[in-house]
Scaffold this active site. Structure first.
Site, short mmCIF file in Angstrom:
data_model
loop_
_atom_site.label_atom_id
_atom_site.label_comp_id
_atom_site.label_asym_id
_atom_site.label_seq_id
_atom_site.Cartn_x
_atom_site.Cartn_y
_atom_site.Cartn_z
N CYS A 82 0.84 -1.21 0.00
CA CYS A 82 0.00 0.00 0.00
C CYS A 82 0.87 1.25 0.00
O CYS A 82 0.36 2.36 -0.14
CB CYS A 82 -0.92 0.03 1.21
N HIS A 330 -8.65 4.91 -0.77
CA HIS A 330 -7.32 4.32 -0.73
C HIS A 330 -7.09 3.41 -1.94
O HIS A 330 -7.14 2.20 -1.84
CB HIS A 330 -7.19 3.53 0.59
#
Lengths: 380, 136
Positions: A82, A330
């Site tokens: 991420c 996200h």
């Protein structure tokens, strides 16, 4: 090393883009960034992405550069779970700072909503230790829930205090035209949402997202491409174990602390100088331990501070005026690039959502449960 | 979902809980590392961890990963075993009865099928109950 400036930024709205392909998402962000620099052709492209395997596509630099009319330039993809967007920014910085290239485009892109949720969650869990932890079926939310329970127990932090973070993020995100979840929520929304991995509830977590963001980096010679170039004053990455088992500590993100310390030292700045920051609040607990590891709060105190009204627009530092991962969304490999683009716009004074007066900005992008962390210091 | 090759390769570590202890600084790491995460020394030796420990923290996963649907709700704990920590599934206990500090012991249990259709066995942890011998 040469000084490095951000002279253009571009983003797509974060959300579910079923009708848009990965290459078109990236091309839209690139087009928006190139518009800001008079369509000056970059010499290289760095792509940040974690899970393009979900759409059965690798070789992203070639795919995206070609699609965006940049055939022939240098291209590469970098990955840090991420935190892929953050390491893409660091890579682009290095390419300009070294003098090898003068004009480098950094693009983060991700499409998480292409496949059924269990497939996507499995892909995200690849950021953990596959041999020794994923083998037990622990999800990414599950790993963060282990930290959350430990933290709440050790520091006597209440469930409600952590949940207030989500309320605050939605208040900011509702004003951000690029945000995915543009609705205000209440404390009850969080506390009554379904339990994903106890104690993490759905509204403690960021959504799954599609999106792309781009930033255009240059040196001193080319900073005239923008009337308002923003200096990258410091950038640093640190890694930690993908497994939680061998961590030195469960209530501090070791790599977050090191990366922030090193980036601040490089920029000759203190954490007290930071006016605005975009941090990586994948979960409410991630916001708390990130704020503490960076140095914006003492250990165990972050949720108490935001419950008292700290970190809101107008405070120094203002945290996540974009709405953060919680509300902006996200798109994992793009998030680190979104953060830099957003803080650049804060410093230039043209962010189209919550805007705060700022001279110094910080971004921190976290991969895994704090296992690959990049901090960037930006200065007007 | 895992593969039979992976299970075969690491079976000894998974079933005996083999950690590495650093001969320079003493740091003990599970999973085992090629070098010490704390001081970087390559002088590490394998050390089998105790099979009894206590729950440091835990979670109950309601949204399973693909392949773990039959084990949901899935209770995952981080368990303190001597000087090391190990992440594993907790079994033979209701989600509402798990507590931080609870004493647990390793037990051999079936895991989810591998991609090749093989049923692997792994160590999971169950509550430690001391059975007193009442016969005289």
């Amino acid at each position: 090393m040469r000084k490095v400036y951000v002279v253009g930024v571009g983003m797509t709205k974060v959300g579910k883009h079923t009708e848009v392909s990965m290459r078109d998402l990236a091309a839209e962000a690139i087009s928006n960034a190139l518009d800001e620099v008079g369509n000056e052709k970059p010499e290289a492209i760095v792509v940040g992405n974690m899970l393009s395997s979900l759409v059965e596509q690798e070789n992203l630099a070639a795919l995206i550069a070609d699609h965006a009319g940049l055939r022939g330039i240098c291209g590469l993809k970098v990955e840090g779970a991420c935190g892929s967007g953050g390491v893409a920014v660091l890579t682009g910085y290095l390419m300009v700072a070294s003098g090898l290239y003068s004009k480098v485009l950094v693009v983060g892109v991700e499409k998480l909503l292409e496949r059924p949720t269990p497939d996507t969650l499995r892909g995200l869990a690849y950021a953990a230790d596959a041999d020794y932890e994923l083998i037990y079926g622990v999800s990414f939310a599950g790993l963060n829930a282990l930290i959350m329970r430990y933290y709440m127990s050790k520091y006597n932090v209440k469930r409600e205090e952590l949940a207030l973070w989500s309320v605050m993020m939605h208040q900011n995100g509702v004003k951000n035209p690029y945000a995915q979840l543009r609705n205000e929520i209440t404390l009850e929304t969080v506390l009554n949402s379904p339990v994903v991995a106890d104690p993490i509830r759905l509204y403690d977590a960021c959504p799954l997202s599609d999106g792309a963001a781009a930033i255009y980096l240059t040196n001193e010679d080319w900073k005239k491409l923008s009337d308002t170039p923003v200096l990258i004053a410091g950038v640093s990455n640190a890694v930690d174990s993908p497994d939680l088992s061998s961590r030195f500590s469960l209530d501090e993100l070791f790599a977050s602390r090191l990366s922030a310390e090193n980036a601040l030292r490089m920029a000759k700045l203190s954490v007290k100088d930071v006016d605005v920051a975009e941090i990586h609040d994948a979960y409410t607990i991630t916001a708390a331990v990130s704020l503490e590891s960076i140095g914006f709060a003492e250990k165990g105190k972050a949720a108490k501070l935001w419950s008292e009204g700290r970190f809101k627009p107008g405070d120094k530092p203002t945290i996540n005026p974009s709405g953060g991962l919680k509300s902006r969304g996200h798109p994992v490999g793009a998030t680190g690039v979104y953060q830099v683009a957003e803080v650049v716009m804060q410093l230039r004074g043209d962010f189209p959502g919550v805007l705060v007066p700022a001279e110094v900005g910080l971004t921190q992008n976290v991969g895994g449960v704090g296992s690959n962390v990049t901090t960037v210091l930006l200065k007007r | 979902m895992t593969t039979i090759q992976r299970i075969w390769r690491i079976k000894n570590i998974l079933l005996r809980l083999i950690s590495t202890r650093c001969l320079e600084c003493g740091f003990i790491a599970y999973p085992p590392k090629a070098s010490c995460p704390k001081c970087g020394s390559r002088k590490v030796v394998e050390e089998e961890l105790p099979k009894v420990g206590e729950v440091l923290t835990y979670t109950v996963i309601n949204v399973p990963l693909k392949g773990f649907e039959e084990f949901t709700p899935l209770i995952i704990g981080l368990i303190k075993l001597g000087d090391a920590k190990v992440l594993a599934e907790l079994v033979d206990v209701k989600p509402e009865d798990v507590r931080i500090g609870m004493k647990v012991v390793a037990t051999l249990r079936r895991s989810t099928k591998t991609l090749d259709g093989v049923i692997p066995y792994v160590l999971k942890f169950k509550p430690l109950t001391l059975k007193l011998n009442t016969t005289t």
